[in-house]
Design a protein around this motif. Structure first.
Motif, PDB file in Angstrom:
ATOM      1  N   MET A  74      -6.413  -6.921  -8.302  1.00 51.51           N
ATOM      2  CA  MET A  74      -6.693  -5.792  -7.441  1.00 51.51           C
ATOM      3  C   MET A  74      -5.984  -4.567  -7.990  1.00 51.51           C
ATOM      4  N   ARG A  75      -6.516  -3.410  -7.679  1.00 55.03           N
ATOM      5  CA  ARG A  75      -5.931  -2.166  -8.154  1.00 55.03           C
ATOM      6  C   ARG A  75      -4.945  -1.642  -7.121  1.00 55.03           C
ATOM      7  N   ILE A  76      -4.210  -0.618  -7.514  1.00 53.69           N
ATOM      8  CA  ILE A  76      -3.105  -0.112  -6.696  1.00 53.69           C
ATOM      9  C   ILE A  76      -3.589   0.385  -5.332  1.00 53.69           C
ATOM     10  N   GLY A  77      -4.763   0.996  -5.272  1.00 53.05           N
ATOM     11  CA  GLY A  77      -5.277   1.488  -3.996  1.00 53.05           C
ATOM     12  C   GLY A  77      -5.520   0.367  -3.011  1.00 53.05           C
ATOM     13  N   GLU A  78      -6.090  -0.726  -3.492  1.00 55.47           N
ATOM     14  CA  GLU A  78      -6.339  -1.871  -2.607  1.00 55.47           C
ATOM     15  C   GLU A  78      -5.025  -2.497  -2.149  1.00 55.47           C
ATOM     16  N   LEU A  79      -4.068  -2.636  -3.086  1.00 52.05           N
ATOM     17  CA  LEU A  79      -2.776  -3.212  -2.716  1.00 52.05           C
ATOM     18  C   LEU A  79      -2.077  -2.326  -1.687  1.00 52.05           C
ATOM     19  N   SER A  80      -2.150  -1.032  -1.894  1.00 56.01           N
ATOM     20  CA  SER A  80      -1.559  -0.089  -0.944  1.00 56.01           C
ATOM     21  C   SER A  80      -2.215  -0.229   0.425  1.00 56.01           C
ATOM     22  N   HIS A  81      -3.521  -0.307   0.441  1.00 56.72           N
ATOM     23  CA  HIS A  81      -4.260  -0.446   1.706  1.00 56.72           C
ATOM     24  C   HIS A  81      -3.907  -1.758   2.404  1.00 56.72           C
ATOM     25  N   ARG A  82      -3.841  -2.855   1.655  1.00 54.93           N
ATOM     26  CA  ARG A  82      -3.583  -4.163   2.252  1.00 54.93           C
ATOM     27  C   ARG A  82      -2.145  -4.322   2.741  1.00 54.93           C
ATOM     28  N   THR A  83      -1.206  -3.599   2.138  1.00 51.75           N
ATOM     29  CA  THR A  83       0.203  -3.766   2.504  1.00 51.75           C
ATOM     30  C   THR A  83       0.761  -2.617   3.325  1.00 51.75           C
ATOM     31  N   GLY A  84       0.069  -1.476   3.332  1.00 48.16           N
ATOM     32  CA  GLY A  84       0.592  -0.307   4.024  1.00 48.16           C
ATOM     33  C   GLY A  84       1.715   0.380   3.263  1.00 48.16           C
ATOM     34  N   VAL A  85       1.861   0.057   1.986  1.00 53.79           N
ATOM     35  CA  VAL A  85       2.909   0.636   1.141  1.00 53.79           C
ATOM     36  C   VAL A  85       2.265   1.676   0.229  1.00 53.79           C
ATOM     37  N   SER A  86       2.892   2.829   0.107  1.00 48.71           N
ATOM     38  CA  SER A  86       2.316   3.918  -0.682  1.00 48.71           C
ATOM     39  C   SER A  86       2.226   3.558  -2.163  1.00 48.71           C
ATOM     40  N   HIS A  87       1.338   4.264  -2.847  1.00 54.29           N
ATOM     41  CA  HIS A  87       1.200   4.083  -4.302  1.00 54.29           C
ATOM     42  C   HIS A  87       2.537   4.337  -4.990  1.00 54.29           C
ATOM     43  N   ARG A  88       3.190   5.400  -4.553  1.00 54.66           N
ATOM     44  CA  ARG A  88       4.473   5.784  -5.158  1.00 54.66           C
ATOM     45  C   ARG A  88       5.503   4.661  -5.030  1.00 54.66           C
TER      46      ARG A  88
ATOM     47  N   PRO B  30      -3.492 -11.723  -7.343  1.00 52.98           N
ATOM     48  CA  PRO B  30      -3.884 -11.975  -5.945  1.00 52.98           C
ATOM     49  C   PRO B  30      -2.696 -12.176  -5.002  1.00 52.98           C
ATOM     50  N   GLU B  31      -1.558 -12.676  -5.521  1.00 54.83           N
ATOM     51  CA  GLU B  31      -0.393 -12.901  -4.653  1.00 54.83           C
ATOM     52  C   GLU B  31       0.460 -11.644  -4.455  1.00 54.83           C
ATOM     53  N   ALA B  32       0.072 -10.526  -5.040  1.00 53.21           N
ATOM     54  CA  ALA B  32       0.851  -9.291  -4.933  1.00 53.21           C
ATOM     55  C   ALA B  32       1.113  -8.852  -3.491  1.00 53.21           C
ATOM     56  N   PRO B  33       0.157  -8.954  -2.555  1.00 56.99           N
ATOM     57  CA  PRO B  33       0.476  -8.563  -1.171  1.00 56.99           C
ATOM     58  C   PRO B  33       1.624  -9.383  -0.577  1.00 56.99           C
ATOM     59  N   THR B  34       1.665 -10.670  -0.892  1.00 59.04           N
ATOM     60  CA  THR B  34       2.761 -11.510  -0.397  1.00 59.04           C
ATOM     61  C   THR B  34       4.081 -11.077  -1.023  1.00 59.04           C
ATOM     62  N   VAL B  35       4.061 -10.771  -2.319  1.00 58.63           N
ATOM     63  CA  VAL B  35       5.276 -10.316  -2.998  1.00 58.63           C
ATOM     64  C   VAL B  35       5.764  -9.009  -2.379  1.00 58.63           C
TER      65      VAL B  35
END
Length: 121
Positions: A1-15, A40-45
């Motif tokens: 997944m790209r940074i935008g999706e990870l940010s969206h899924r976790t609520g954590v900013s790109h920065r 794929p496990e990045a949101p858990t991390v």
């Protein structure tokens, strides 16, 4: 997944995600176009990082704990060195709490004395 999706899924900013990467907390690969991609496990991390930061741990300690973390919480039974680090961090936090409690009591005392004088004068 790209940074935008990870940010969206976790609520954590790109920065902040880039900061986690800089600190060695979150790994990424780059596409030929230079875009960051996460496993794929990045949101858990990211959730683990956020929880450990909320617990007051510095990133240098989190970096050591994360390889032991599987699922929502680290399993450190087979890592006695990490248990020792966590015990030391907990002791430091407890000491800071004691200092804060003392500061609170001193300030509360000053306020109580000042306010008592104000109502009597």
């Amino acid at each position: 997944m790209r940074i935008g999706e990870l940010s969206h899924r976790t609520g954590v900013s790109h920065r902040l995600l880039r900061y986690y990467e800089e600190q060695g907390l979150l790994s990424t690969t780059r596409t030929p176009g230079g875009f960051r991609t996460y496993a794929p496990e990045a949101p858990t991390v990211v959730q683990q990082i956020r929880a450990l930061l909320a617990a007051g741990l510095p990133t240098r300690v989190i970096r050591d704990i994360l390889p032991c973390a599987h699922g929502p919480a680290p399993d450190l039974e087979s890592h006695p060195d990490m248990l020792a680090v966590l015990r030391r961090e907990l002791t430091e936090i407890e000491a800071r709490l004691e200092c804060l409690a003392e500061s609170r009591d001193i300030l509360a005392g000053y306020l109580a004395t000042t306010e008592a004088r104000g109502t009597n004068g």
